[in-house]
Each structure stands twice: as structure tokens, then as C-alpha cells.
Design an enzyme around this catalytic site. Structure first.
Site, PDB file in Angstrom:
ATOM      1  N   GLU A  94      18.251  73.598  24.647  1.00 50.50           N
ATOM      2  CA  GLU A  94      19.027  72.364  24.703  1.00 50.50           C
ATOM      3  C   GLU A  94      19.063  71.819  26.115  1.00 50.50           C
ATOM      4  O   GLU A  94      19.033  72.566  27.089  1.00 50.50           O
ATOM      5  CB  GLU A  94      20.456  72.634  24.212  1.00 50.50           C
ATOM      6  CG  GLU A  94      20.442  73.071  22.762  1.00 50.50           C
ATOM      7  CD  GLU A  94      21.819  73.258  22.175  1.00 50.50           C
ATOM      8  OE1 GLU A  94      21.899  73.592  20.991  1.00 50.50           O
ATOM      9  OE2 GLU A  94      22.816  73.061  22.905  1.00 50.50           O
ATOM     10  N   CYS A 107      21.418  68.007  32.474  1.00 44.16           N
ATOM     11  CA  CYS A 107      21.758  69.430  32.521  1.00 44.16           C
ATOM     12  C   CYS A 107      20.663  70.158  31.757  1.00 44.16           C
ATOM     13  O   CYS A 107      20.494  69.938  30.557  1.00 44.16           O
ATOM     14  CB  CYS A 107      23.130  69.631  31.867  1.00 44.16           C
ATOM     15  SG  CYS A 107      23.580  71.357  31.717  1.00 44.16           S
ATOM     16  N   CYS A 114      20.287  84.123  27.326  1.00 47.00           N
ATOM     17  CA  CYS A 114      20.635  84.604  28.669  1.00 47.00           C
ATOM     18  C   CYS A 114      21.004  86.077  28.571  1.00 47.00           C
ATOM     19  O   CYS A 114      21.662  86.493  27.610  1.00 47.00           O
ATOM     20  CB  CYS A 114      21.824  83.813  29.230  1.00 47.00           C
ATOM     21  SG  CYS A 114      22.287  84.331  30.903  1.00 47.00           S
ATOM     22  N   CYS A 118      28.098  86.941  29.764  1.00 50.17           N
ATOM     23  CA  CYS A 118      29.470  86.563  30.119  1.00 50.17           C
ATOM     24  C   CYS A 118      30.307  86.398  28.835  1.00 50.17           C
ATOM     25  O   CYS A 118      29.847  85.785  27.871  1.00 50.17           O
ATOM     26  CB  CYS A 118      29.483  85.274  30.930  1.00 50.17           C
ATOM     27  SG  CYS A 118      28.521  85.416  32.446  1.00 50.17           S
ATOM     28  N   CYS A 121      30.910  82.819  27.040  1.00 47.12           N
ATOM     29  CA  CYS A 121      29.789  81.874  26.962  1.00 47.12           C
ATOM     30  C   CYS A 121      28.951  82.100  25.706  1.00 47.12           C
ATOM     31  O   CYS A 121      28.500  83.226  25.452  1.00 47.12           O
ATOM     32  CB  CYS A 121      28.911  82.052  28.215  1.00 47.12           C
ATOM     33  SG  CYS A 121      27.379  81.114  28.164  1.00 47.12           S
ATOM     34  N   CYS A 337      29.639  72.714  28.490  1.00 50.42           N
ATOM     35  CA  CYS A 337      29.198  73.977  29.092  1.00 50.42           C
ATOM     36  C   CYS A 337      29.516  75.148  28.191  1.00 50.42           C
ATOM     37  O   CYS A 337      30.571  75.211  27.604  1.00 50.42           O
ATOM     38  CB  CYS A 337      29.941  74.227  30.395  1.00 50.42           C
ATOM     39  SG  CYS A 337      29.584  73.019  31.609  1.00 50.42           S
TER      40      CYS A 337
HETATM   41  N1  SAH Z   1      23.912  80.923  34.136  1.00 48.82           N
HETATM   42  C1  SAH Z   1      24.365  80.012  35.112  1.00 48.82           C
HETATM   43  C2  SAH Z   1      24.157  78.568  34.713  1.00 48.82           C
HETATM   44  C3  SAH Z   1      24.433  78.226  33.293  1.00 48.82           C
HETATM   45  S1  SAH Z   1      26.118  78.363  32.766  1.00 48.82           S
HETATM   46  C4  SAH Z   1      25.807  80.261  35.459  1.00 48.82           C
HETATM   47  O1  SAH Z   1      26.468  81.005  34.756  1.00 48.82           O
HETATM   48  O2  SAH Z   1      26.234  79.741  36.474  1.00 48.82           O
HETATM   49  C5  SAH Z   1      26.800  76.891  33.514  1.00 48.82           C
HETATM   50  C6  SAH Z   1      28.337  76.896  33.658  1.00 48.82           C
HETATM   51  O3  SAH Z   1      28.986  76.822  32.392  1.00 48.82           O
HETATM   52  C7  SAH Z   1      28.853  78.157  34.339  1.00 48.82           C
HETATM   53  O4  SAH Z   1      29.752  77.894  35.381  1.00 48.82           O
HETATM   54  C8  SAH Z   1      29.516  78.833  33.194  1.00 48.82           C
HETATM   55  O5  SAH Z   1      30.434  79.739  33.608  1.00 48.82           O
HETATM   56  C9  SAH Z   1      30.077  77.694  32.397  1.00 48.82           C
HETATM   57  N2  SAH Z   1      30.497  78.076  31.046  1.00 48.82           N
HETATM   58  C10 SAH Z   1      29.928  78.989  30.244  1.00 48.82           C
HETATM   59  N3  SAH Z   1      30.621  79.105  29.080  1.00 48.82           N
HETATM   60  C11 SAH Z   1      31.650  78.246  29.144  1.00 48.82           C
HETATM   61  C12 SAH Z   1      32.700  77.879  28.250  1.00 48.82           C
HETATM   62  N4  SAH Z   1      32.846  78.439  27.044  1.00 48.82           N
HETATM   63  N5  SAH Z   1      33.578  76.942  28.659  1.00 48.82           N
HETATM   64  C13 SAH Z   1      33.445  76.356  29.862  1.00 48.82           C
HETATM   65  N6  SAH Z   1      32.472  76.648  30.724  1.00 48.82           N
HETATM   66  C14 SAH Z   1      31.571  77.582  30.400  1.00 48.82           C
HETATM   67 FE1  SF4 Z   2      24.349  83.330  31.188  1.00 46.76          FE
HETATM   68 FE2  SF4 Z   2      26.334  81.970  30.111  1.00 46.76          FE
HETATM   69 FE3  SF4 Z   2      26.861  83.822  31.959  1.00 46.76          FE
HETATM   70 FE4  SF4 Z   2      25.645  81.523  32.681  1.00 46.76          FE
HETATM   71  S1  SF4 Z   2      27.733  81.744  31.850  1.00 46.76           S
HETATM   72  S2  SF4 Z   2      25.095  83.624  33.260  1.00 46.76           S
HETATM   73  S3  SF4 Z   2      24.421  81.139  30.818  1.00 46.76           S
HETATM   74  S4  SF4 Z   2      25.981  84.203  29.920  1.00 46.76           S
END
Ligand code: SAH
Ligand code: SF4
Length: 360
Positions: A94, A107, A114, A118, A121, A337
Site C-alpha cells: 500500500e 507515504c 515487517c 511492534c 502495528c 499509520c
Molecule cells: N517501520 C518504520 C516506518 C513505518 S511505521 C517505523 O516504525 O518507524 C510509520 C509510523 O506509524 C511509525 O511511527 C509507527 O510507529 C506508526 N504506527 C504504527 N502503527 C500505528 C498505529 N496503530 N497507530 C498509530 N501509529 C502507528
Molecule cells: Fe514495522 Fe510497524 Fe514497527 Fe514500523 S511500526 S517497525 S512497520 S512493525
């Protein structure tokens, strides 16, 4: 695609010049091709009318220009557009267009899924399916710029879609070089922001890059205990190491590192967390981007109230940090995000499958 056919979308300009030369063509055609592909969004050799008919036929016989296909283009009521793109192996990713004025922002993704896992996410729930190639990363920008009529206009790029860019370092940096080419889209690195969980060796490599994007660090917690829980790579690269690397990171004049902080209700959003965050960032040219969680089924956290977010932001501001609160865009089309997850290719739990079906 047979093994001898070369995919031009994977090549930097000097590589394209050599590839043409090797096949007995003039090097200067590389610039013409780059202009067609990147400035005009044309990938059909037949339409490249400043090349002779002969050359067009030879190029079509030897080369491909592989481009992600748009499977769907969903428009949110706020103008955000979420593109689902299909790659040559039918994997899907996406990419999101955010029409914030004055800056237009794409974006884009760096991986299918990934590996970082986290806890808040959705992409993390997929696990890593594969890295994207440089051509697939740059290709998202080509497709979005063409679809939004921005081939000739400045736009920003944030590497905040699916995937961890520093876990796919070489392809990500090569994509930035391709996009930077003056002959092509000429994207200035100042318009690119790389967001990372903080993979220390990757950050160290990045600090030596001639083409340096802006840096955003996904911090999300202020103690190692909590961060290791929320952002598993913290077990290997703890807070002190990441922050020390940030302190030493070579920044351009007036530029700062953005620290992203996803706010989880009653988990990492207390006044004490805010004070600890301000202390951790002292001595770093920092700004903080607070991201109230985009909740989703299968994600065991909630979004804090606006009052809690405001209180947290105020504590940081009182300590002279620049703070912004990220507005959630495209919620109605699940483009915000951490909501980037597409069907296919991975096994999902029932809860994750539900997450795909339910509106947010
Ligand atoms: N992997 C990289 C870039 C992609 S994630 C990273 O983690 O920085 C991009 C952003 O979206 C990150 O700051 C991440 O923490 C945020 N993000 C992920 N899941 C989210 C959620 N459920 N709600 C809000 N932000 C989220
Ligand atoms: Fe990966 Fe999501 Fe963590 Fe970014 S926030 S590093 S996309 S698992």
C-alpha cells in the site's frame, strides 16, 4: 520475463547508460528514457516518440520497465487516497497520498510486511514477507505522482508505509538515488523523511550517506523495559544507544530529528512519561510528533483522550520541545499509520482477518 531481459526500473542513470552501451546503443538515450519514465510517467517504449522506431523496437525486445499495478485507489472524505499496488509476483503493498496543503505527501512502503513486530502495528502482525526492490520502492512514487498529476510538481515522500526501511537498507537508498536523479523526478533529499525504529548499524551507515533524508525515530516509550515490550528490536538496540547515535548524527543547518511517539491510553501517556521523554531528548536537536493510536481489532491498546494527549504535549512544550500531534488521515479507508495491511501471502489469525473487514 526471460532471464536476459533487463528491468530498467531497477537502474540508476549510470547503470542504464552502461546497459545501453553493452547492447550497442548510444549512452545518451539513457537520459531520454529516464525523462520518459520518471518525468512523463510513460513506460511503453512505443510511446517514446523522440526515439527512432528502430531503437524502440530494440528496447522493447531487450528491456522491461516493471511498474506496480494499481489494484485499487480508495479516496477518503478528507482527500487522502490509499493505493493498493500489485507487484510482479502478485504480492500487494500500500502507498498513501496525503494532500496536505501546501505540501503534497506520498507515504510509501519499503517491505511487504515487517519483521519488527511492534505490538500496536497491523503491518507488524503480518511478519516480513519480503523486501521491496529499489525499482518497486521508486515505482510507488512514479505511480502515485502520475495518478495525482504531480509529475511536474514538488512533493514530499515519507517512508512510513509498510516495512522498516533500515531493515532493507540497500534497496531503500538506491531508490532514493533513482528518485533524486536530475534527469528524472529530481526529488531533493530534504523532501524525504525516513522513519525507523532505530536499527543502530543502519543509522550509522545512514550518517555517512551523501544523499541524506530527514530522520524520524519511532521512540514510543521512555524506559527500556517498556520499549522492549512495545518495539521488540529495542532488546538489541536499547534507548541509550539509539539516542547516543542521534546525538552524533550529522544534521544539516536548522534541521532536527523527529521523534515519533505513538500514544497508548494508560500505557505510555502519563505526565511522568512526558517528563522522562523530555529528559531523554535533552541535548538532541529534536522535535516530537505525538501520534494518538489508530486503534484496530487485534491491537490490544486504546487511543488516549484528547485531554491526555494535550497534557502530554504541554509538558513537552513547557520544556522547550517543539511538539506536533499527528492528525489521523484517511481513517475511513484504513489508510492511517499502522493500518497498512493487505490480504494474501501471509497467514493471519481470525482477529487479524476481522481487522481487514471491519471499518475503523
Ligand atoms: N517501520 C518504520 C516506518 C513505518 S511505521 C517505523 O516504525 O518507524 C510509520 C509510523 O506509524 C511509525 O511511527 C509507527 O510507529 C506508526 N504506527 C504504527 N502503527 C500505528 C498505529 N496503530 N497507530 C498509530 N501509529 C502507528
Ligand atoms: Fe514495522 Fe510497524 Fe514497527 Fe514500523 S511500526 S517497525 S512497520 S512493525
Amino acid at each position: 520475463m526471460s532471464a536476459s531481459r533487463l528491468n530498467l526500473a531497477e537502474l540508476e542513470l549510470p547503470e542504464l547508460e552502461s546497459a545501453l552501451e553493452t547492447r550497442g546503443c548510444e549512452r545518451f538515450h539513457a537520459r531520454q528514457l529516464y525523462r520518459w519514465i520518471y518525468r512523463r510517467g510513460i513506460v511503453d517504449f512505443e510511446k517514446m516518440t523522440d526515439l527512432s522506431k528502430d531503437l524502440r523496437a530494440r528496447l522493447a525486445a531487450d528491456f522491461d520497465i516493471v511498474t506496480p499495478a494499481v489494484v485499487s485507489d480508495l479516496r477518503s472524505i478528507d482527500g487522502t487516497r490509499k493505493f493498493v499496488l500489485e507487484l510482479a509476483d502478485h504480492r500487494r503493498i500500500e502507498a498513501v497520498f496525503i494532500p496536505d496543503t501546501p505540501a503534497m505527501t506520498f507515504c510509501i512502503s519499503t517491505q511487504v510486511g515487517c519483521a519488527m513486530g511492534c505490538g500496536f502495528c497491523l503491518t507488524g502482525k503480518m511478519g516480513l514477507v519480503r523486501n521491496l526492490t529499489a525499482g518497486e520502492i521508486a515505482g510507488q512514487v512514479r505511480v502515485l505522482a502520475a495518478a495525482t498529476d504531480l509529475l511536474d510538481h514538488p512533493f514530499n515522500i515519507v517512508l512510513m508505509g509498510m516495512g522498516e526501511p533500515l531493515h532493507n537498507y540497500d534497496h531503500t537508498m538506491k531508490a532514493l538515488r533513482i528518485l533524486h536523479s536530475e534527469t528524472g523526478l529530481a526529488v531533493s533529499p530534504r523532501r524525504v523523511t525516513l522513519s525507523t525504529v532505530g536499527i543502530v548499524p543502519g543509522l550509522q551507515r545512514l550518517s555517512h550517506e551523501p544523499l541524506m533524508p530527514n530522520l524520524a525515530i519511532s521512540l514510543h516509550a521512555t524506559t527500556d523495559e517498556q520499549r522492549s515490550e512495545l518495539v521488540p528490536p529495542n532488546r538489541k538496540y536499547p534507548l541509550a544507544e539509539i539516542l547516543e547515535t542521534c546525538r552524533r548524527f550529522p544534521l544539516k543547518k536548522r534541521s532536527r530529528i523527529t521523534f515519533e511517539y505513538v500514544m497508548l491510553d494508560q500505557v505510555n501517556d502519563s505526565p511522568e512519561d512526558a517528563r522522562r521523554l523530555a529528559r531523554l531528548l535533552s541535548g538532541i536537536k529534536a522535535k516530537v510528533n505525538l501520534i494518538p493510536l489508530n486503534p484496530a481489532p487485534g491491537i490490544p491498546y486504546a487511543r488516549p483522550s484528547d485531554e491526555r494527549v494535550d497534557r502530554f504535549a504541554q509538558i513537552l512544550a513547557d520544556r522547550h520541545l517543539t511538539v506536533s500531534v499527528r492528525k489521523s488521515r484517511g481513517q475511513d479507508i484504513r489508510a492511517a499509520c499502522g493500518q497498512l495491511i493487505v490480504e494474501g501471502g501471509v497467514k493471519k489469525s481470525a482477529a487479524q482477518q476481522m481487522a481487514l473487514l471491519l471499518p475503523s
